[in-house]
Structure formats: C-alpha cells, structure tokens
Design a protein around this motif. Structure first.
Motif, short mmCIF file in Angstrom:
data_model
loop_
_atom_site.label_atom_id
_atom_site.label_comp_id
_atom_site.label_asym_id
_atom_site.label_seq_id
_atom_site.Cartn_x
_atom_site.Cartn_y
_atom_site.Cartn_z
N SER A 76 0.79 -1.25 -0.10
CA SER A 76 -0.06 0.00 -0.06
C SER A 76 0.90 1.08 -0.06
O SER A 76 2.04 1.26 0.43
N VAL A 77 0.39 2.46 -0.46
CA VAL A 77 1.00 3.55 -0.28
C VAL A 77 0.45 4.29 1.01
O VAL A 77 -0.53 4.36 1.29
N LEU A 78 1.49 4.49 1.78
CA LEU A 78 1.23 5.01 3.15
C LEU A 78 1.87 6.49 3.09
O LEU A 78 2.93 6.42 3.12
N PHE A 79 1.22 7.70 3.32
CA PHE A 79 1.99 8.90 3.34
C PHE A 79 1.01 10.04 4.17
O PHE A 79 0.13 9.57 4.60
N VAL A 80 1.78 11.22 4.29
CA VAL A 80 0.99 12.08 5.03
C VAL A 80 0.56 13.34 3.93
O VAL A 80 1.12 13.67 3.06
N GLN A 81 -0.65 13.56 4.19
CA GLN A 81 -1.32 14.65 3.31
C GLN A 81 -0.79 15.64 2.90
O GLN A 81 -0.57 15.99 1.63
N SER A 82 0.08 16.57 3.88
CA SER A 82 0.65 17.76 3.65
C SER A 82 1.87 17.55 2.83
O SER A 82 2.50 18.49 2.42
N HIS A 83 2.70 16.30 2.52
CA HIS A 83 3.52 16.10 1.94
C HIS A 83 3.32 15.97 0.41
O HIS A 83 4.11 15.96 -0.57
N VAL A 84 2.04 16.02 0.07
CA VAL A 84 1.63 15.97 -1.37
C VAL A 84 0.72 17.31 -1.68
O VAL A 84 -0.50 17.24 -1.31
N ALA A 85 1.44 18.19 -2.20
CA ALA A 85 0.95 19.62 -2.29
C ALA A 85 -0.46 19.53 -3.10
O ALA A 85 -1.20 20.52 -2.92
N GLU A 86 -0.74 18.76 -4.10
CA GLU A 86 -1.74 18.77 -4.78
C GLU A 86 -3.15 18.51 -4.12
O GLU A 86 -4.24 18.85 -4.68
N HIS A 87 -3.36 17.96 -2.90
CA HIS A 87 -4.43 17.90 -2.23
C HIS A 87 -5.09 19.46 -1.96
O HIS A 87 -6.12 19.61 -2.22
N ALA A 88 -4.01 20.19 -1.48
CA ALA A 88 -4.75 21.61 -1.36
C ALA A 88 -5.19 22.18 -2.72
O ALA A 88 -6.01 23.33 -2.75
N GLU A 89 -4.23 22.11 -3.62
CA GLU A 89 -4.59 22.71 -4.95
C GLU A 89 -5.71 22.02 -5.64
O GLU A 89 -6.63 22.83 -6.41
N VAL A 303 9.49 5.32 5.13
CA VAL A 303 8.26 4.88 4.75
C VAL A 303 7.33 5.93 4.19
O VAL A 303 6.92 5.89 3.20
N LEU A 304 7.24 7.07 4.95
CA LEU A 304 6.44 8.03 4.75
C LEU A 304 7.09 8.83 3.68
O LEU A 304 6.28 9.45 2.41
N ALA A 305 8.08 8.96 3.59
CA ALA A 305 9.03 9.75 2.55
C ALA A 305 8.62 9.07 1.16
O ALA A 305 8.45 9.47 -0.14
N GLU A 306 8.68 7.62 1.07
CA GLU A 306 8.76 6.90 -0.03
C GLU A 306 7.18 6.79 -0.70
O GLU A 306 6.76 6.77 -1.78
N GLY A 307 6.23 6.62 0.49
CA GLY A 307 4.80 6.86 0.13
C GLY A 307 4.36 8.26 -0.59
O GLY A 307 3.68 8.06 -1.36
N ALA A 308 4.82 9.36 0.10
CA ALA A 308 4.71 10.33 -0.56
C ALA A 308 5.11 10.55 -1.94
O ALA A 308 4.27 11.39 -2.82
N GLU A 309 6.20 10.02 -2.33
CA GLU A 309 6.79 10.02 -3.53
C GLU A 309 5.75 9.37 -4.70
O GLU A 309 5.65 9.87 -5.77
N ARG A 310 5.40 8.08 -4.15
CA ARG A 310 4.39 7.47 -5.05
C ARG A 310 3.05 8.17 -5.19
O ARG A 310 2.38 7.96 -6.23
N ALA A 313 2.91 11.13 -7.53
CA ALA A 313 3.31 10.86 -8.96
C ALA A 313 1.82 10.51 -9.54
O ALA A 313 1.64 11.05 -10.69
N ILE A 314 1.07 9.93 -8.67
CA ILE A 314 -0.44 9.82 -9.27
C ILE A 314 -1.14 11.22 -9.24
O ILE A 314 -1.81 11.34 -10.01
N ALA A 315 -1.15 11.78 -8.06
CA ALA A 315 -1.62 13.17 -7.85
C ALA A 315 -1.28 14.13 -8.94
O ALA A 315 -2.21 14.67 -9.60
N ARG A 316 -0.08 14.27 -9.28
CA ARG A 316 0.30 15.23 -10.48
C ARG A 316 -0.35 14.97 -11.59
O ARG A 316 -0.76 15.86 -12.18
N GLY A 317 -0.59 13.76 -12.11
CA GLY A 317 -1.22 13.21 -12.95
C GLY A 317 -2.76 13.71 -13.03
O GLY A 317 -3.20 14.43 -14.12
N THR A 318 -3.47 13.58 -12.02
CA THR A 318 -4.80 14.01 -12.03
C THR A 318 -4.82 15.47 -12.06
O THR A 318 -5.72 15.95 -12.86
N LEU A 319 -4.02 16.01 -11.12
CA LEU A 319 -4.11 17.42 -11.07
C LEU A 319 -3.81 18.12 -12.48
O LEU A 319 -4.54 19.16 -12.78
#
Ligand code: TYM
Length: 332
Positions: A76-89, A303-310, A313-319
């Motif tokens: 599974s991808v496990l990450f922290v929301q604020s590490h992926v800026a696309e959520h707020a965007e 673990v969280l850094a690797e999750g954020a990276e994965r 990559a998905i978030a960027r595509g959708t945004l």
C-alpha cells in the motif's frame, strides 16, 4: 485492481476502537484485493488548531498505528497529506464547484460550528469536506472505507465527481463508500447512544488503542449496560449490551448469535469480563508494534517519504488533467 483510498486525522495520541473497527481493520483487509492508498490527513487536523509540536508527534503516531494494525508499505501507499501539495490545489478547484448552501448543509459542520459559535468557526472547518473530496478524487479512487459518520461527506465527494465530469468531461470515477454495517458505528461505553468519538463524551467512554490494559479492562467493566439481565443483541432496547456484543464479535470473529447463546442466563458481568479479555488480547500486539515503530523514527519517516513520492506521481497526473480541463494555462 480497483483503487481504495482513506485517511484519518492525527488529532489524538491514540486512535480509538471506533476508528480501528469502523475503518482501520477494513483498510487492512482491502489491501488484498485493491490498489490501496492510506493517508494521515494532517491538513484536516489544522481545523482543531493543535499545538505545532503535538501535531507533528501525533502525525507520526497515527502513521505508526496504521503500520502496527497491518497496513503494509510493500503493498500500500502510506503517506502524510501535507507532503503532497496537490491535495490543497485540487481542493481549490473543487471549492469553486461547491455551493455555499451545499457545504453549509453538512451535519458535522453544523454540529461543530454550533458548538464553537460564528467567531470561533473557521473557514477551514467549513471547507473541510471539500478537502476530503480532493483527497479522494486526486487518486481516481473507486472505494472509500469509512465509518457511518463520513457517509454525508462521501456523498458530497460523489456529487463533486459527477459535477466535474459533466462540466469538463470524464476526469474521475465516482467513488463508492465502503461502510461495513456491523462496525460502522461503535458507541461510547459510558453513553451507548452516541458514537465513540475523540471530541465528545467523557474519556471513560473511549477505548484508546494504546491505553494500558488495566485502563481498558476498567472502562469495559464500568461500561453502561441496560436494565434487565439478559444478554441479547437489541440496539434499540439494549444499546450498551449490543455495543459490547458488536465489539466482541468484531475482534473475536464469533458471530453475535453464538455469543448470545454462550451468555444465556449468565448476566452482564460475565460478558464484560470476556469483552475486556478479547479487547486486551487484540490490542496488546498492536501496542507493542506501535512502540517498535516509534522507537525507529527514521525508518518510519523513510516509509512516509517513499509513500509521498508514489502518491505525488499519481496526484500530479490527475491535477494536471483537471487544470487542463478547467482551462488553466499550462506553465510551459
Ligand atoms: P476521523 O479521523 O474522524 O475518523 C477516522 C475514521 O474512523 C471512523 N470512525 C468510526 N467508525 C466507527 N465507529 C465510530 N465510533 C467511529 N469514529 C470514527 C470514521 O468514519 C473514519 O473512517 N474526514 C475524515 C478523514 C478524512 C478522510 C479523507 C476519510 C479526510 N480525508 C478521505 C476518507 C477519505 C475524518 O474526520 O475521519
């Protein structure tokens, strides 16, 4: 494989049994059949104005509890929301598709803002469900495992997905809620007509996953039961006893009907003793695993850094697709 996404707020040192049974155990199970993404939603937690150092600590602790419960970073991808800026965007774009009245009808907002008063209520609390929709739609999610209290927010996410698709062309699937009826609402032990919750009720009504076993046993022994003596699953007439049966059954895997037979003629005291044993037995290895993760913060952060990276990559595509569809000029 269909995609599953879910998240929890890092607003306490420990998750409680409602979070665990209503959501976390479902997350773990869905990893086998779904492409799973699980998130610690720290941006959402800002709505309760936490102390900064406490928020950081609780974000790690929440991630450690996901891992200890069986969220597996290899699957599974496990990450922290604020590490992926696309959520707020994406939340901004969705906010521009959300009616003011539509957001004002959210019952969690109505309840919380009524308690806090107009001056104490932030715009962040108001747009909270829009950010939640962004979390979900960003990953083109099919399935969202949550407890009953998130049903209305999920409905808003579905409406926004449909609205975005019909206005701008097909961009995201319309997500389905995955709410498991038996455990969708675990009740407060001291007040078994309200849900177990971090924010309301007395601390005696809550079982925290990381509580001391003695505290857990004591809270279950003092759980409010009902008049009468018969151990029977009847949420209307016997909410307290029914809640204990639900908890036992979910953790032990024993069907409720079998528990009713087993406790026939034995009274509430016996039931409480056994529920306490079942809960402590289930939570002890979990607590130890959390301690293991917290003792190695670098490993957890990796673990969280690797999750954020994965996730990124998905978030960027959708945004990118959404920005393009709504007419924002590409940055070149
Ligand atoms: P949160 O952090 O309040 O709760 C986390 C999860 O636990 C479930 N839950 C319960 N289930 C059964 N019985 C209970 N007493 C009980 N109390 C809580 C919640 O339904 C939830 O599944 N808005 C969300 C977090 C969120 C989210 C998302 C969820 C943000 N973005 C995207 C899914 C997808 C929340 O406040 O959960």
């Amino acid at each position: 494989r269909p995609r599953v996404f879910s998240g929890m707020q890092p607003t306490a040192d420990s998750l409680h049994l409602g979070n665990y049974l209503g959501a976390l155990t479902q997350w773990v199970a869905l990893q086998d059949t779904h492409d799973a993404i699980y998130c610690v939603v720290d941006l959402h937690a800002l709505t309760v104005a936490p102390d900064p150092a406490v928020l950081r600590e609780r974000t790690r602790r929440t991630a450690a509890q996901y891992l200890a419960a069986g969220v597996d970073p290899a699957r599974s991808v496990l990450f922290v929301q604020s590490h992926v800026a696309e959520h707020a965007e994406l939340a901004w774009v969705l906010g521009c598709l959300t009616g003011y009245g539509e957001a004002a009808r959210m019952t969690q907002f109505k309840d919380k803002s009524a308690k806090q008063g107009a001056e104490g209520t932030t715009v962040g609390l108001f747009t909270y469900p829009v950010l939640m929709a962004a979390d979900i739609l960003l990953y083109r999610t099919n399935v969202v495992p949550v407890g009953e209290d998130q049903r209305q927010h999920l409905e808003l996410s579905r409406d926004l997905a449909q609205r975005m698709n019909s206005r701008y062309g097909p961009l995201v699937p319309v997500p389905e809620a995955h709410i498991v009826r038996e455990v969708a609402k675990i009740y407060d032990l001291a007040d078994p007509t309200s849900k177990m919750s971090k924010s309301n009720g007395s601390v005696n009504g809550i079982i925290e996953l990381l509580d001391d076993p003695k505290v857990i046993a004591k809270r279950i022994r003092s759980a409010v039961t009902d008049t009468g003596t018969e151990v029977r699953f009847d949420p209307e007439a016997k909410p307290g006893v029914s809640n204990l049966l639900t908890i036992h059954s979910a953790l032990s895997g024993t069907p409720v009907a079998e528990l009713e037979d087993r406790f026939a003629g034995r009274g509430y005291g016996h039931l409480k003793v056994e529920v306490a044993d079942v809960v402590v037995e289930a939570l002890t290895p979990l607590r130890e695993a959390v301690e293991g993760w917290l003792a190695q913060p670098e490993k957890l952060d990796d673990v969280l850094a690797e999750g954020a990276e994965r996730a990124r990559a998905i978030a960027r595509g959708t945004l990118g697709d959404v920005y393009d569809a709504v007419g924002l000029l590409p940055a070149g």
